[in-house]
Design a protein around this motif. Structure first.
Motif, PDB file in Angstrom:
ATOM      1  N   GLY A   1       1.936  19.845  27.644  1.00 11.62           N
ATOM      2  CA  GLY A   1       3.021  20.780  27.870  1.00 11.62           C
ATOM      3  C   GLY A   1       4.400  20.169  27.971  1.00 11.62           C
ATOM      4  N   GLY A   2       5.388  21.061  28.129  1.00  7.56           N
ATOM      5  CA  GLY A   2       6.783  20.654  28.111  1.00  7.56           C
ATOM      6  C   GLY A   2       7.469  20.698  29.455  1.00  7.56           C
ATOM      7  N   MET A   3       6.725  20.901  30.541  1.00 11.12           N
ATOM      8  CA  MET A   3       7.306  20.959  31.874  1.00 11.12           C
ATOM      9  C   MET A   3       7.098  19.639  32.609  1.00 11.12           C
ATOM     10  SD  MET A   3       8.677  23.871  31.862  1.00 11.12           S
ATOM     11  CE  MET A   3       9.274  23.769  33.555  1.00 11.12           C
ATOM     12  N   VAL A   4       8.167  19.146  33.233  1.00  6.67           N
ATOM     13  CA  VAL A   4       8.127  17.887  33.971  1.00  6.67           C
ATOM     14  C   VAL A   4       8.877  18.078  35.284  1.00  6.67           C
ATOM     15  CG1 VAL A   4       8.747  15.431  33.969  1.00  6.67           C
ATOM     16  CG2 VAL A   4       8.130  16.566  31.810  1.00  6.67           C
TER      17      VAL A   4
ATOM     18  N   ARG B   1       6.381  24.854  18.083  1.00  6.40           N
ATOM     19  CA  ARG B   1       7.268  24.552  19.205  1.00  6.40           C
ATOM     20  C   ARG B   1       6.527  23.818  20.314  1.00  6.40           C
ATOM     21  NH1 ARG B   1       8.472  28.633  21.822  1.00  6.40           N
ATOM     22  NH2 ARG B   1       7.683  30.412  20.600  1.00  6.40           N
ATOM     23  N   MET B   2       5.316  24.264  20.646  1.00  9.08           N
ATOM     24  CA  MET B   2       4.579  23.622  21.730  1.00  9.08           C
ATOM     25  C   MET B   2       4.225  22.174  21.401  1.00  9.08           C
ATOM     26  SD  MET B   2       4.698  25.799  24.083  1.00  9.08           S
ATOM     27  CE  MET B   2       3.851  24.748  25.241  1.00  9.08           C
ATOM     28  N   GLU B   3       3.984  21.894  20.143  1.00 12.13           N
ATOM     29  CA  GLU B   3       3.751  20.500  19.754  1.00 12.13           C
ATOM     30  C   GLU B   3       4.986  19.649  20.038  1.00 12.13           C
ATOM     31  OE1 GLU B   3       0.906  19.141  18.417  1.00 12.13           O
ATOM     32  OE2 GLU B   3      -0.159  21.049  18.643  1.00 12.13           O
ATOM     33  N   ARG B   4       6.162  20.169  19.693  1.00 11.40           N
ATOM     34  CA  ARG B   4       7.395  19.419  19.904  1.00 11.40           C
ATOM     35  C   ARG B   4       7.764  19.344  21.389  1.00 11.40           C
ATOM     36  NH1 ARG B   4      11.473  17.596  16.393  1.00 11.40           N
ATOM     37  NH2 ARG B   4      13.192  16.781  17.645  1.00 11.40           N
ATOM     38  N   HIS B   5       7.610  20.460  22.118  1.00 13.83           N
ATOM     39  CA  HIS B   5       7.856  20.437  23.558  1.00 13.83           C
ATOM     40  C   HIS B   5       7.016  19.340  24.218  1.00 13.83           C
ATOM     41  CE1 HIS B   5      10.363  23.983  24.044  1.00 13.83           C
ATOM     42  NE2 HIS B   5       9.480  24.771  23.464  1.00 13.83           N
TER      43      HIS B   5
END
Length: 379
Positions: free
Chosen positions: A298-301, A252-256
């Motif tokens: 990471g997945g946060m923007v 999941r973290m790779e895709r995020h």
């Protein structure tokens, strides 16, 4: 040979059940345990506030993924934070927090702990000299997030850990935004790691929880004592859901991260976007540090709207795939206005966030769909 991260996420603490052979850890839905005589407990379990086999499996897996000796699971990220602060601070002590800390952490410290004689100083955790200048003789804890919530600033963990060591303080890292797949603060010298397991570790927006991981024997004992005494523990089903989420954390973290990078590329040149906050950008002030201590970014923007607060609020209300909601780290994409939502408690303080700021948690949907949705909302 030590097993890799994804392997440990699936197997650490999760051997097949010895009684039935179940390959998935059972949900031990019990409040108490039969004893074979007074004080003669089977496998050490007496009461589920004190310990539960499902929770034990989760705690062992959490410790393994963060590279620590001890994992302690809690009912929420805030109860984990509270336990760490109570284990490390006493009336008259002082701590340092990020000047853009998570609103819930700020609220706990500013509205609760100060009433018990704890003092604090906000400081930019990106600036080691500024943190050093904020240290007092009674400073016991340097509390940091990296990336920070919501401005995604980056702390140099080895430098802060060395500062903590030199000044006999403890470095505590809230690793929620990164997850242990992207970053393991204990490796860089942190004393304690805290998580809201509600977020990336659970990963499916269906369970609330928290965790504390450390290799310090004394801290582990103190946190375990508070865990049992105060009783803010997860139930067995909550522990099971979090353990299930950990199994897919790596993929999941790779895709995020990949989806976030694609979204950032689209936002950078958009006429309605004034600034993008993302450590994967080469011109981000913390990019080089993040590249050294994170596997991906990471997945946060976060980003600011050129037309101000109302335009930011309007954009948050117009998305179709990005759900307007607090929290983060789930498989679905979320959008929020920090100033009115997650960080409302910082209004009027040194930690107040920009009114035109928008924060998105980028999910694992099709990247092109997410880009189209957010750009449409901005236009």
């Amino acid at each position: 040979m030590t097993d890799g991260f994804a392997t440990r996420a699936i197997h650490a603490g999760q051997e097949p059940d010895p009684t039935t052979g179940s390959v998935i850890t059972p949900i031990h839905a019990t409040s108490t345990y039969a004893q074979d005589g007074v004080g003669n407990q089977r496998q050490g379990y007496e009461y589920s506030r004190t310990g539960n086999p499902t929770r034990s499996a989760l705690e062992e897996c959490l410790a393994s993924l963060e590279g620590g000796k001890y994992g302690r699971a809690f009912a929420s990220g805030m109860s984990a934070t509270d336990a760490v602060l109570r284990a490390t601070l006493r009336p008259g002590d002082h701590l340092i927090i990020p000047d853009d800390a998570y609103g819930g952490t700020f609220r706990l410290i500013d509205k609760v702990l100060t009433g018990w004689g704890i003092d604090y100083t906000p400081a930019p955790v990106t600036d080691v000299d500024a943190v050093r200048a904020a240290i007092r003789p009674n400073t016991k804890v340097i509390w940091t997030e990296t990336p920070t919530n919501p401005l995604l600033n980056i702390a140099d963990l080895p430098a802060l850990a060395q500062l903590a060591h030199d000044t006999t303080t403890r470095l505590v890292v809230d690793n929620t935004f990164a997850s242990p797949h992207l970053q393991q603060p204990l490796e860089f010298g942190a004393s304690i790691v805290v998580h809201s397991t509600t977020k990336y570790l659970g990963g499916h927006s269906d369970v609330v929880g928290g965790a504390v991981i450390t290799s310090d024997d004394e801290i582990a004992d103190q946190v375990a004592f508070l865990q049992n005494t105060a009783g803010a523990v997860p139930g067995p089903f909550d522990a099971w859901l979090t353990l299930r989420g950990l199994k897919t954390l790596a993929v999941r973290m790779e895709r995020h991260s990949r989806n976030a990078e694609n979204l950032v590329a689209a936002l950078r040149d958009h006429p309605k976007v004034a600034r993008v906050f993302y450590p994967g950008l080469e011109d981000h002030p913390g990019h080089q540090v993040a590249a050294k201590q994170m596997r991906h970014f990471g997945g946060m923007v976060s980003f600011t709207h050129v037309d101000g607060e109302q335009a930011a609020l309007d954009a948050c209300a117009r998305t179709r795939l990005f759900t307007l909601a607090e929290s983060l780290g789930g498989v679905e994409s979320l959008i929020e206005h920090p100033g009115r939502m997650t960080h409302a408690s910082t209004a009027g303080s040194l930690l107040q966030v920009p009114a035109e700021l928008i924060r998105v948690s980028v999910g694992i949907e099709e990247s092109e769909d997410l880009v189209t949705d957010l750009l449409s909302a901005l236009e």
